[in-house]
Design a protein around this motif. Structure first.
Motif, mmCIF file in Angstrom:
data_model
loop_
_atom_site.group_PDB
_atom_site.id
_atom_site.type_symbol
_atom_site.label_atom_id
_atom_site.label_comp_id
_atom_site.label_asym_id
_atom_site.label_seq_id
_atom_site.Cartn_x
_atom_site.Cartn_y
_atom_site.Cartn_z
ATOM 1 N N THR A 617 0.611 -1.434 -0.166
ATOM 2 C CA THR A 617 -0.344 -0.168 -0.169
ATOM 3 C C THR A 617 0.494 1.276 -0.063
ATOM 4 O OG1 THR A 617 0.213 0.120 2.584
ATOM 5 C CG2 THR A 617 -1.663 -1.319 1.052
ATOM 6 N N ASP A 618 0.470 2.290 -0.375
ATOM 7 C CA ASP A 618 0.589 3.405 -0.713
ATOM 8 C C ASP A 618 0.006 4.450 -0.407
ATOM 9 O OD1 ASP A 618 4.051 3.623 -1.241
ATOM 10 O OD2 ASP A 618 3.009 2.102 -2.759
ATOM 11 N N PHE A 619 0.219 5.273 0.896
ATOM 12 C CA PHE A 619 -1.118 6.407 1.295
ATOM 13 C C PHE A 619 -0.060 7.670 1.416
ATOM 14 C CE2 PHE A 619 -2.499 2.420 3.453
ATOM 15 C CZ PHE A 619 -3.994 2.888 2.885
ATOM 16 N N GLY A 620 -0.900 8.670 0.638
ATOM 17 C CA GLY A 620 -0.755 9.497 1.155
ATOM 18 C C GLY A 620 -1.473 10.953 0.890
ATOM 19 N N TYR A 621 -1.402 12.233 1.906
ATOM 20 C CA TYR A 621 -2.020 13.226 2.665
ATOM 21 C C TYR A 621 -0.852 14.567 2.755
ATOM 22 C CZ TYR A 621 -5.727 15.999 3.907
ATOM 23 O OH TYR A 621 -6.710 17.059 4.068
ATOM 24 N N ARG A 622 -1.541 15.475 1.579
ATOM 25 C CA ARG A 622 -0.371 16.810 2.118
ATOM 26 C C ARG A 622 -1.217 17.650 2.345
ATOM 27 N NH1 ARG A 622 -2.770 16.266 -3.783
ATOM 28 N NH2 ARG A 622 -3.814 17.478 -4.937
ATOM 29 N N PHE A 623 -0.396 18.604 3.058
ATOM 30 C CA PHE A 623 -1.450 19.838 3.231
ATOM 31 C C PHE A 623 -0.657 20.905 2.720
ATOM 32 C CE2 PHE A 623 -1.271 16.945 7.006
ATOM 33 C CZ PHE A 623 -2.342 17.541 7.588
ATOM 34 N N GLN A 624 -1.217 21.469 1.179
ATOM 35 C CA GLN A 624 -0.485 21.776 0.539
ATOM 36 C C GLN A 624 -0.047 23.418 0.969
ATOM 37 O OE1 GLN A 624 -2.666 20.624 -3.232
ATOM 38 N NE2 GLN A 624 -3.746 23.201 -3.067
ATOM 39 N N PRO A 625 1.117 23.756 0.505
ATOM 40 C CA PRO A 625 2.333 23.246 -0.090
ATOM 41 C C PRO A 625 2.908 23.090 0.660
ATOM 42 C CG PRO A 625 1.981 25.668 -0.654
ATOM 43 C CD PRO A 625 0.640 25.256 0.710
ATOM 44 N N TYR A 626 2.801 22.662 1.828
ATOM 45 C CA TYR A 626 3.707 23.012 2.789
ATOM 46 C C TYR A 626 4.053 21.625 3.483
ATOM 47 C CZ TYR A 626 3.361 28.119 2.819
ATOM 48 O OH TYR A 626 2.598 29.712 2.104
ATOM 49 N N VAL A 627 3.275 20.716 3.294
ATOM 50 C CA VAL A 627 3.961 19.504 4.219
ATOM 51 C C VAL A 627 3.160 18.483 3.366
ATOM 52 C CG1 VAL A 627 3.108 17.744 6.515
ATOM 53 C CG2 VAL A 627 3.202 20.490 6.211
ATOM 54 N N SER A 628 3.798 16.988 3.305
ATOM 55 C CA SER A 628 3.144 15.887 2.773
ATOM 56 C C SER A 628 3.288 14.942 3.462
ATOM 57 C CB SER A 628 3.745 16.015 1.498
ATOM 58 O OG SER A 628 3.472 14.262 0.890
ATOM 59 N N LEU A 629 2.677 13.916 3.861
ATOM 60 C CA LEU A 629 2.957 13.082 4.485
ATOM 61 C C LEU A 629 2.262 11.611 3.901
ATOM 62 C CD1 LEU A 629 0.735 14.273 7.664
ATOM 63 C CD2 LEU A 629 2.506 14.314 7.030
ATOM 64 N N ALA A 630 3.406 10.438 4.093
ATOM 65 C CA ALA A 630 3.461 9.421 3.618
ATOM 66 C C ALA A 630 3.598 7.896 4.332
ATOM 67 C CB ALA A 630 4.348 9.419 2.127
ATOM 68 N N LEU A 631 2.614 7.188 3.030
ATOM 69 C CA LEU A 631 3.356 5.650 4.230
ATOM 70 C C LEU A 631 2.879 4.324 3.233
ATOM 71 C CD1 LEU A 631 3.675 3.794 7.103
ATOM 72 C CD2 LEU A 631 0.828 3.937 6.847
ATOM 73 N N SER A 632 4.192 3.961 3.725
ATOM 74 C CA SER A 632 4.107 2.806 2.063
ATOM 75 C C SER A 632 4.366 1.524 3.287
ATOM 76 C CB SER A 632 5.483 3.083 1.369
ATOM 77 O OG SER A 632 6.409 2.677 2.430
ATOM 78 N N THR A 633 3.811 0.030 2.629
ATOM 79 C CA THR A 633 3.660 -0.751 3.264
ATOM 80 C C THR A 633 3.690 -1.935 2.701
ATOM 81 O OG1 THR A 633 1.593 -1.466 3.568
ATOM 82 C CG2 THR A 633 1.958 -0.563 5.079
ATOM 83 N N ASN A 634 4.639 -2.874 3.149
ATOM 84 C CA ASN A 634 4.728 -3.833 2.043
ATOM 85 C C ASN A 634 4.679 -5.400 2.765
ATOM 86 O OD1 ASN A 634 5.709 -6.572 0.238
ATOM 87 N ND2 ASN A 634 7.049 -4.951 -0.349
ATOM 88 N N PHE A 635 3.834 -6.231 2.290
ATOM 89 C CA PHE A 635 3.812 -7.383 3.433
ATOM 90 C C PHE A 635 4.096 -9.045 2.489
ATOM 91 C CE2 PHE A 635 1.023 -11.204 5.329
ATOM 92 C CZ PHE A 635 1.782 -11.459 6.421
ATOM 93 N N ASN A 636 4.610 -9.724 3.363
ATOM 94 C CA ASN A 636 4.861 -11.130 2.484
ATOM 95 C C ASN A 636 4.097 -11.894 3.506
ATOM 96 O OD1 ASN A 636 6.188 -10.914 -0.212
ATOM 97 N ND2 ASN A 636 6.744 -9.060 0.332
ATOM 98 N N GLN A 637 3.219 -13.384 3.155
ATOM 99 C CA GLN A 637 3.166 -13.659 3.443
ATOM 100 C C GLN A 637 3.839 -15.031 2.435
ATOM 101 O OE1 GLN A 637 0.113 -15.005 6.640
ATOM 102 N NE2 GLN A 637 0.060 -17.083 5.689
ATOM 103 N N ILE A 638 4.855 -16.203 3.228
ATOM 104 C CA ILE A 638 5.253 -16.543 2.094
ATOM 105 C C ILE A 638 5.260 -18.606 3.019
ATOM 106 C CG2 ILE A 638 7.155 -18.591 1.025
ATOM 107 C CD1 ILE A 638 8.317 -15.104 1.304
ATOM 108 N N ASN A 639 4.161 -19.310 2.644
ATOM 109 C CA ASN A 639 3.818 -20.766 3.275
ATOM 110 C C ASN A 639 4.455 -21.995 2.134
ATOM 111 O OD1 ASN A 639 2.335 -19.358 5.335
ATOM 112 N ND2 ASN A 639 0.637 -19.630 3.753
ATOM 113 N N LEU A 640 6.502 -22.733 2.919
ATOM 114 C CA LEU A 640 5.941 -23.535 2.723
ATOM 115 C C LEU A 640 6.598 -24.697 3.164
ATOM 116 C CD1 LEU A 640 9.473 -21.912 1.624
ATOM 117 C CD2 LEU A 640 7.977 -22.998 0.017
#
Length: 725
Positions: A617-640
């Motif tokens: 996922t990638d989320f972003g929110y901006r209080f333009q033009p001064y502040v930009s917030l972002a959050l990236s996540t990456n989840f992997n589940q491997i069943n072996l």
């Protein structure tokens, strides 16, 4: 070799017959300023009243068959030292402008912006780009390959954006010393691009088909000078730096290590189109950290070069080859050893010839028995046909004062030298519908070691609806590129692709259509080792959001042992075969919103009859033009099956960008990587107190996630000043 020459002959035939510049009839006349220009975003000087106006832009997207609905007016003039530009960006609908922040070199698709693309050699291949978003954040980059823009390139220029109720005005002064151009030429390639997110309209002064970026130099109009541009004169820049810092390795219970360093870069323009760069004791501590990834690949991952010294005309060196067959990769220089000094000559000899030569010297590292090494790269490129070129490259890595017999205590033994010699033909037709490449590489090492051969080629066709590409590669088992990026060798590969797009008369959907591609590897004995085949369906909405669904088939016959988690230390045997299917969905929201989001998903099989689920996922929110917030996540589940069992990895990266003005920036970036059991914190404060002159304060921490102990910590204060002699 016979096939290689035959393929080049075919590509040459494809490039013949498109010699006429497509938008040659679009001409903007520029004359010397009739009054002094103040860069203030106000069009009140007589020089602007006297300047010719470029207007009546053409729409590029969502459709490319009409004039733009958003009105844009551009004027240009010059004096003895500067090229001037003023742009009136009229509003088509009411409402505020849309920008991410005041961050330099912003994301094109997420900002209302205006960009200038210029080709001062009229070779339809190389040039410069300048621009700004509606809040005044600057954009500058060096152009190569007919339309790619390297935003890491940075230079001195000034601009101002002023907002009005019904428009925003962008005014800029670009010193002639900041760009490269051929003395005496009176016609430059030029185009202007406008993106208005409220109407989701992208437009250009000279028309560009919608399947190509507005930066495509194949579709530039012409800037006609009343006299040849003035000689930039003596152009020597000295850029010294002073640095102080302290670091401590807490895991090793080490003491504080203090840094007190000075160094200098210099830029010397030998001609208006040829530049010599020099560096002594360079430091790149202010360069933004790499984005970490969860690594489930069997081969080395690629991270792009970010160091400024290697970037101007960098395509001459780094552009040779393909993404996974690069004879030169500048990040190999100074990777494990300090750079002592270096020099680089690059630029245009004339309209048809470009040259690049680089020499870098690194110091000895006693702890790892790494000797002092010298790196030399030489490249020569000759334009042929409309926009095509033939290039050659030589890469040499040489160990100095090195005697392998003196290496003891189990330390690694390094090769005395490694060399690569290559030849490449790059096809680009005048209308950009046909592009391609054919290359040949030979590596050399001591005592016949590391001597190998590479051949690769592709041919691509991209019309408004249909796109297809054929690519094949061969890398011999003993091919070696110690200063390159070639993560695997000993293979043949074929990789065809075809796609189609429909453009319906719809209020919601801009385009939709399928893509099919496959990548099949064989070892040098002709046995198939890999097959990855994808079928995707793409939907692009008029709001600029995107939806993509895909299904894939994978086959792998391991050529060496492999840990499918890259974590457990337990390996699958060489020679084992693995087959699985998978499917996924991807979506990115419209960039106009203050809140933006995107996600990708993958569900399906994996090695050893296992299962893998991935969600990002990638989320972003901006209080333009001064502040930009972002959050990236990456989840992997491997069943072996055992001995691996079930494995889960999280990669989480929150980021805060604060742009107090377009010269004062603060960034805080945290990366939690469960696979390598690390939390990284990087904060950077930058004050650009003068154009291209900066003060940096960089703080870095690495932690163990539990019990949150500090691994290492450092802080650096760096001052740089760009001084024109």
């Amino acid at each position: 070799m016979r096939f290689f020459l035959g393929f080049i002959a075919y590509l040459l035939v494809c490039s013949v017959g498109f010699a006429q510049k497509i938008n040659a009839s679009y001409r903007l006349h520029i004359q010397k300023a009739s009054s002094e220009i103040r860069v203030d975003g106000v069009m009140d000087e007589k020089a602007w009243e006297d300047a010719e106006v470029a207007t009546d832009f053409f729409m590029i997207t969502p459709m490319d068959t009409s004039f733009a609905k958003v009105k844009t007016d551009v004027r240009m003039t010059y004096d003895d030292k500067h090229l001037y530009l003023i742009v009136i960006n009229h509003h088509a609908v009411d409402g505020p402008y849309m920008v991410e922040s005041l961050r330099r070199d912003f994301s094109f698709g997420k900002n209302d912006n205006f960009l200038l693309f210029m080709d001062p050699f009229e070779d339809l291949t190389n040039g410069f780009s300048f621009g700004a978003n509606a809040a005044g954040a600057q954009w500058d980059g060096q152009m190569y390959n007919g339309g790619a823009v390297d935003l890491s390139w940075d230079n001195k220029w000034v601009s101002k954006v002023k907002n009005y109720e019904d428009k925003w005005i962008f005014e800029a002064a670009i010193p002639f010393k900041s760009i490269r151009y051929k003395k005496g030429i009176t016609e430059w390639g030029i185009n202007f691009s406008r993106l208005d997110l409220k109407t989701t309209e992208k437009s250009g002064w000279a028309p560009v088909p919608r399947q190509f970026p507005s930066a495509s130099l194949a579709y530039t109009g012409t800037l006609v000078w009343d006299n040849p541009p003035p000689d930039a004169g003596a152009n020597i820049s000295v850029i010294p730096y002073v640095l102080g810092g302290v670091s401590k390795n807490h895991q090793a219970e080490g003491k504080e290590v203090y840094r007190r360093e000075v160094g200098v870069d210099a830029k010397i323009s030998l001609t208006s189109s040829m530049n010599l760069d020099l560096t002594v004791n360079p430091d790149f501590s202010q360069v933004e950290v790499d984005r970490q990834v969860t690594n489930l690949d069997r081969f080395e991952l690629f991270f792009p070069e970010r160091r400024q010294f290697f970037l101007e005309n960098g395509d001459l060196f780094a552009g040779f080859g393909y993404s996974t067959i690069r004879p030169f990769f500048s990040r190999r220089i100074g990777l494990n050893a300090p750079i002592q000094f270096g020099a680089r000559l690059s630029g245009k000899l004339n309209k048809d010839w470009r040259i690049g030569a680089m020499n870098m010297q690194t110091g000895e590292v006693t702890e790892s028995a790494l000797p002092a090494q010298n790196f030399t790269v030489m490249a020569l490129q000759r334009q042929v046909g409309a926009r095509s070129n033939i290039g050659g490259i030589l890469v040499n890595k040489q160990s100095l004062r090195y005697d392998p017999d003196q290496v003891t205590d189990g330390k690694p033994v390094y090769a005395e030298f490694n060399r690569n010699v290559g030849l490449e033909y790059n096809l680009a037709s005048a209308n950009n519908l046909w592009t391609g490449k054919a290359m040949l590489l030979q590596s050399f090492g001591p005592e016949n070691m590391g001597r190998g051969l590479v051949h690769a080629a592709n041919l691509r066709y991209a019309s408004g609806n249909l796109t297809w590409n054929w690519q094949h590669e061969y890398v011999s088992e003993n091919y070696t590129a110690e200063v390159g990026f070639v993560p695997r060798n000993g293979f043949y590969r074929i990789s065809p692709m075809i796609g189609y797009r429909w453009f319906p008369k719809s209020e919601k959907i801009l385009s939709h259509g399928p893509d099919f591609n496959t990548s099949i590897f064989f070892n040098t004995r002709g046995e198939q080792t890999d097959n990855t085949t994808y079928a995707t369906y793409n939907v692009r909405f008029r709001s600029q959001s995107n939806l993509l669904g895909w299904v894939a088939y994978d086959f792998v016959k391991l050529q060496r042992p492999f840990d499918p988690t890259n974590f457990s230390g337990k390996f699958l045997d060489s020679g084992t075969e693995h087959t699985w299917n998978a499917f996924g969905l991807e979506y990115s929201s419209k960039p106009q919103s203050l809140f933006t989001y995107a996600f990708t998903s993958r569900v399906g099989g994996y090695f050893a009859d296992g299962q893998r689920f991935n969600f990002t996922t990638d989320f972003g929110y901006r209080f333009q033009p001064y502040v930009s917030l972002a959050l990236s996540t990456n989840f992997n589940q491997i069943n072996l099956p055992q001995p691996w069992g079930d494995t889960r990895f999280w990669l989480v990266g929150p980021r805060v960008d604060v742009t107090m003005t377009n010269t004062v920036f603060f960034t805080a970036f945290v990366q939690y990587n469960e696979q390598i059991n690390n939390i990284n914190l990087n904060t950077r404060f930058q004050w650009r107190f003068k154009p291209a002159s900066d003060l940096f304060l960089v703080y870095t921490d690495n932690y163990l996630p539990a019990p949150f102990n500090v691994k290492n910590r450092s802080v650096v204060l760096k001052f740089t000043y760009w001084w024109n002699v």
